[in-house]
Design a protein around this motif. Sequence first.
Motif, short mmCIF file in Angstrom:
data_model
loop_
_atom_site.label_atom_id
_atom_site.label_comp_id
_atom_site.label_asym_id
_atom_site.label_seq_id
_atom_site.Cartn_x
_atom_site.Cartn_y
_atom_site.Cartn_z
N LYS A 81 -0.22 6.40 11.10
CA LYS A 81 -1.41 5.59 10.96
C LYS A 81 -1.25 4.59 9.82
CE LYS A 81 -6.42 5.96 10.48
NZ LYS A 81 -7.57 6.89 10.32
N SER A 82 -1.65 3.36 10.06
CA SER A 82 -1.51 2.31 9.06
C SER A 82 -2.52 2.48 7.95
CB SER A 82 -1.67 0.93 9.73
OG SER A 82 -1.65 -0.08 8.75
N ASP A 83 -2.13 2.10 6.75
CA ASP A 83 -3.03 2.15 5.59
C ASP A 83 -3.93 0.92 5.52
OD1 ASP A 83 -1.91 4.55 4.83
OD2 ASP A 83 -0.38 3.59 3.59
N ARG A 84 -3.63 -0.08 6.34
CA ARG A 84 -4.41 -1.32 6.29
C ARG A 84 -5.77 -1.12 6.94
NH1 ARG A 84 -0.52 -5.87 8.64
NH2 ARG A 84 -0.55 -4.38 10.38
N SER A 85 -6.77 -1.81 6.42
CA SER A 85 -8.11 -1.73 6.99
C SER A 85 -8.18 -2.56 8.27
CB SER A 85 -9.13 -2.24 5.97
OG SER A 85 -8.83 -3.59 5.62
N PRO A 86 -9.10 -2.26 9.16
CA PRO A 86 -9.23 -3.03 10.40
C PRO A 86 -9.63 -4.48 10.12
CG PRO A 86 -10.40 -0.94 10.56
CD PRO A 86 -10.01 -1.12 9.13
N GLN A 89 -6.15 -9.59 7.98
CA GLN A 89 -5.46 -9.18 6.76
C GLN A 89 -5.35 -10.36 5.79
OE1 GLN A 89 -4.70 -5.88 6.54
NE2 GLN A 89 -5.70 -5.80 8.55
N ALA A 90 -4.95 -10.04 4.59
CA ALA A 90 -4.79 -11.08 3.57
C ALA A 90 -3.76 -12.10 4.01
CB ALA A 90 -4.37 -10.44 2.25
N HIS A 92 -4.34 -14.22 6.41
CA HIS A 92 -4.61 -14.61 7.79
C HIS A 92 -5.28 -15.98 7.84
CE1 HIS A 92 -5.97 -14.40 11.94
NE2 HIS A 92 -7.20 -14.64 11.53
#
Length: 467
Positions: A81-86, A89-90, A92
Amino acid sequence: MDFPVVIEKLTTIIEGLTNEITALKGRIAYLEGENKALRQENGHLQEENDRLKERLGLDSTNSSLPPSRDLYRAKRNSRPKSDRSPGAQAGHKPNFYQLQSPDEIINVFPEACSCGSLLEIDPTFRAEQRIEIPPLKPHVTEYRLYQGVCQVCGKKKAATLPKEVRSDLLGDHAKAIISALSGFFHNSKRDVQQILKDIFHLPISLGLVSNTEKRVNQKLKPCYQELVQHIEESPYLHIDETGHRCRGEKGWGWLLTSREVSVLKLASSRGKKILQSLLPAYNGQVISDLYGAYCYFEEEKRQICWSHLKRDFLRFAHSRNAALTQAGNDLGQICQEVFTLYKALKNQTINSLLFTRRIRKLKKRMLHILKGVLQVPDTPHAHKVAQNLLKSFTMMWRFVDHPEVEPTNNLAERQIRKYVVYRKKCLFTWSQRGNEFIERILSLFLTSRLQKLSPFLKLESLIAQPL
């Protein structure tokens, strides 16, 4: 005790023991035969159990099964599972609404100052738009045809429609909407009828929906023939096939595509004769899977899809045989390295010389591993797959010497997905005319998308052309 009596008793005992020994020998022979039969049955059951366990591990990643038939979908998602939030992303690039040309402008001025003084209005302003779609109503044109009587000869004369007016009830734009709802967006005829009634306020019969498809089908025939001709002249082709049903009878849908044109052909067969009728004298390169019908093309002009090869390698890796599992893992690493090298070559991070040298080493290593699979005992299916791969070994590397050829058949897989979605929603066709309509409307849609054109505008322009 008399000696004869003793002899008689001993004889009786010996006969009894002899009979018992004979019976026990027969029992032992029976039990040995039963034990042998049970051992054989147990061996067969063990083989069947191993085969079923191996089949239980098959899914869309290591076989030709579609994703819809995966039993354990959660098992397939092995990525952590990715640690990035839905969400975005920064870094973008934002995609804001672009102001449209307004149909109506309303100027809104600020109220008077709280002190009661008038405001000096700045000529600059901040624009905010609100969009609404007005209720749709069909535009009905009524032609009132009169008749008259000649004042001299008495002949009757009736008015006729102008030459530019067709006899159809519906206009070109309405026909395009009906055909797009049915063909592009996979709505049933009843759904099309309901959409026209509820949204466009145009109540029509189911028969008119079908007849409209029939008329549009005739308009699409020249365009479809041009697409087929373009396919025949293409220097390379991606080809794939999937199931189809007409009146409940099993058939097949064939998809032939390049980077500019896609053609769908619905047929009753999956054999070579369909390829012979579609491509009677094709001389270009063909990218496909290992299905036997593609042997119609010469080996020197075929590229085997590496995505399909990866499935075979994963199936080796998921085997219960340790030696076969190791071979599958090694082949999977080779496959991944081929993909990495090809991507690097396309991105120009490596030159063609380095690419060719690395590929040459991978070919030798892969050939050695496949020959080693043939030495693994008690794996008949793996032997069959390995023999087939060795027979097709030269067809795996056509992309190395032909830059226009891709190592995978993913283009055809993506293109044929449009028809697969249609099949899942609409199930099957009912006539040859229905087959032709789906062939032509989806070929138009897929080709327009490849060429980054609007499929609906292309459809509308074709309908407007005279036959």
